[in-house]
Design a protein around this motif. Sequence first.
Motif, short mmCIF file in Angstrom:
data_model
loop_
_atom_site.label_atom_id
_atom_site.label_comp_id
_atom_site.label_asym_id
_atom_site.label_seq_id
_atom_site.Cartn_x
_atom_site.Cartn_y
_atom_site.Cartn_z
N ILE A 96 0.84 -1.19 0.02
CA ILE A 96 0.01 0.16 0.11
C ILE A 96 0.92 1.28 0.01
O ILE A 96 1.98 1.35 0.74
N ASN A 97 0.39 2.33 -0.91
CA ASN A 97 1.27 3.53 -1.13
C ASN A 97 0.69 4.64 -0.39
O ASN A 97 1.54 5.67 0.08
N SER A 98 -0.54 4.72 -0.23
CA SER A 98 -1.28 5.96 0.12
C SER A 98 -2.59 5.65 0.54
O SER A 98 -3.34 4.73 0.29
N LEU A 99 -3.09 6.35 1.66
CA LEU A 99 -4.22 6.38 2.45
C LEU A 99 -5.08 7.55 2.18
O LEU A 99 -4.44 8.57 2.54
N SER A 100 -6.55 7.46 2.34
CA SER A 100 -7.36 8.57 2.29
C SER A 100 -8.53 8.31 3.14
O SER A 100 -9.20 7.34 2.61
N VAL A 101 -8.90 9.22 3.99
CA VAL A 101 -10.09 8.97 4.92
C VAL A 101 -11.10 10.02 4.15
O VAL A 101 -10.81 11.19 4.57
N ASN A 102 -12.37 9.83 4.16
CA ASN A 102 -13.61 10.99 3.59
C ASN A 102 -13.92 11.45 4.63
O ASN A 102 -13.59 11.18 6.00
N GLU A 103 -14.40 12.71 4.50
CA GLU A 103 -14.64 13.77 5.46
C GLU A 103 -15.46 13.22 6.57
O GLU A 103 -15.48 13.61 7.78
N THR A 104 -16.37 12.28 6.38
CA THR A 104 -17.42 11.85 7.22
C THR A 104 -16.90 10.49 8.19
O THR A 104 -17.32 10.12 8.84
N GLY A 105 -15.38 10.12 7.79
CA GLY A 105 -14.69 9.04 8.61
C GLY A 105 -15.65 7.76 8.33
O GLY A 105 -15.32 6.69 8.95
N THR A 106 -16.18 7.72 7.26
CA THR A 106 -16.86 6.30 7.06
C THR A 106 -16.27 5.31 6.16
O THR A 106 -16.40 4.13 5.96
N SER A 107 -15.39 5.87 4.95
CA SER A 107 -14.66 5.04 4.19
C SER A 107 -13.09 5.45 4.18
O SER A 107 -12.74 6.67 4.23
N LEU A 108 -12.45 4.33 3.99
CA LEU A 108 -10.96 4.60 3.69
C LEU A 108 -10.42 4.09 2.43
O LEU A 108 -10.86 2.90 2.30
N ALA A 109 -9.74 4.79 1.44
CA ALA A 109 -9.46 4.36 0.16
C ALA A 109 -7.78 4.23 0.60
O ALA A 109 -7.16 4.79 0.95
N LEU A 110 -7.33 3.15 -0.18
CA LEU A 110 -5.93 2.91 -0.30
C LEU A 110 -5.57 2.74 -1.63
O LEU A 110 -6.31 2.36 -2.65
N ALA A 111 -4.42 2.85 -2.06
CA ALA A 111 -3.61 2.74 -3.29
C ALA A 111 -2.62 1.83 -3.18
O ALA A 111 -1.90 2.03 -2.28
N ASP A 112 -2.51 0.87 -4.19
CA ASP A 112 -1.21 0.02 -3.70
C ASP A 112 -0.48 -0.58 -5.21
O ASP A 112 -1.16 -0.09 -6.26
N ASP A 113 0.51 -0.96 -5.04
CA ASP A 113 1.35 -1.37 -6.08
C ASP A 113 0.79 -2.34 -7.26
O ASP A 113 1.40 -2.19 -8.38
N SER A 114 -0.32 -3.10 -7.13
CA SER A 114 -1.06 -3.59 -7.89
C SER A 114 -1.80 -2.71 -9.09
O SER A 114 -2.27 -3.27 -10.13
N GLY A 115 -1.80 -1.47 -8.73
CA GLY A 115 -2.63 -0.41 -9.62
C GLY A 115 -4.01 -0.41 -9.24
O GLY A 115 -4.75 0.59 -9.52
N PRO A 126 -12.88 16.64 -1.05
CA PRO A 126 -13.84 17.23 0.19
C PRO A 126 -15.28 17.65 -0.30
O PRO A 126 -15.31 17.92 -1.47
N GLN A 127 -16.26 17.58 0.68
CA GLN A 127 -17.43 17.80 0.47
C GLN A 127 -18.09 16.93 -0.56
O GLN A 127 -19.55 17.11 -0.84
N ARG A 128 -17.49 15.74 -0.92
CA ARG A 128 -17.93 14.60 -1.89
C ARG A 128 -17.58 13.42 -1.49
O ARG A 128 -16.62 12.85 -1.89
N PRO A 129 -18.31 12.80 -0.31
CA PRO A 129 -17.66 11.48 0.49
C PRO A 129 -17.61 10.46 -0.57
O PRO A 129 -17.17 9.38 -0.15
N GLN A 130 -18.56 10.47 -1.56
CA GLN A 130 -18.50 9.34 -2.72
C GLN A 130 -17.41 9.40 -3.73
O GLN A 130 -17.81 8.88 -4.83
N SER A 131 -16.71 10.58 -3.84
CA SER A 131 -15.66 10.70 -4.92
C SER A 131 -14.51 11.01 -4.48
O SER A 131 -14.13 11.42 -3.86
#
Length: 395
Positions: free
Chosen positions: A103-122, A152-157
């Motif tokens: 895993i290279n990168s993490l991002s939590v959305n503003e509502t704290g409900t989802s966490l996105a990750l980017a990894d070496d597989s693409g 920001p302001q778009r937790p599904q995007s």
Amino acid sequence: MTSMAQRWAGGHCASVLCVGAAGGAQGLLASGAEGGEVTVWTQEGVPLAQLHLSGQEDVTCTSFSPMAPGLLYASHGETISVLDPRKLTGPTEQLQNVGEDEINSLSVNETGTSLALADDSGAVRVVDLQTSKVCRTLRKHTNICSSVAFRPQRPQSLVSAGLDMQVMLWNLQKARPVWTYSLQETAEEEDGHQQKAGQLFNPPLAHCISVASCGNVLACAAEDGRVHLTRVGSGSRYEQQGAIKAHSQGVSQAHFLNFMPHPYWLATGGNDGVVALWDLSKDSLVAGEGKVQGSKVKATAHRRKPKGKAKAKSQSHGDAKVEGEKTDSKEEEDLSEEASGTDPNQEKCTKTGPKLKFIHEEKVNWVCPAILMGQPSLLVADQSSSLSVYSLAGL
């Protein structure tokens, strides 16, 4: 300018790879290093607690929940450890094998409900933080996915960028990107005008992507020394692109500051050992002025491509393009606003220069904007075991 940076030492034995800030007046900070090291810091730069994660894999990203500063996420290998920064005795939970590769990168959305990750597989994978399960896997990158960020302001995007030189915008309700844009065309057009015989240019491999707090301006740090800017219009449509020549070597970091008088301050760091602060508020792209850059860039019908997991650091690609599909999301239409907070009569800036430039001298691994003791600051991690802090006071 050269500025004496404050040094934070004693928190790590190995090279620091990442830094995260909880935000707020009393917000803690967390850094990750090689060999599984995580350190939590006070705003004064005192190491509050240290932890070695099992497996001793490099800690590639540390990210606080914007809704719960007592939740800290740290990625190491294919795992994300959930930590309590106030009691750093060990993970309160481990999200194992959520990544398909490192895993290279993490991002939590503003509502704290989802966490996105980017990894070496693409792949970009989205974890539902209430169930701790992967709820969406997004595949389109054909090389390492290096960075991901919720809008920001778009937790599904969210947006992603990778070593395939692609920037993609996603709506989590869809399995395919809303649009895909290649950074290559900007680089090829500019280099075609500037290139001298025998001169070589690095390809625009995308290393880090950030979104301004308005949600409509993206900045992508790339290997060609540029920060590539993209403006998103209403309905999440691709609207405009451009670039600033930011560093003499590859740009490893680009982060918007969300605590300044306007949302278009951008901090960058590069392999040239320079850390810079930019005011993009008068840039024509940010102000929403002018026409779409590059007549060759056209929205085309979305077409599928074979999935790839190439790990090569450089690839050969065809013509740059924007691939798009219409979005009928009412939420996106309602939330999209003009990104400009500037006077439309202001003069267009064709060449934006940095407001501040710090000669850090070491290759930059991470730049983290933060309020420290009431002062706007930049924390910088390099290949050493300490952190450097640059004050932005007076801006």
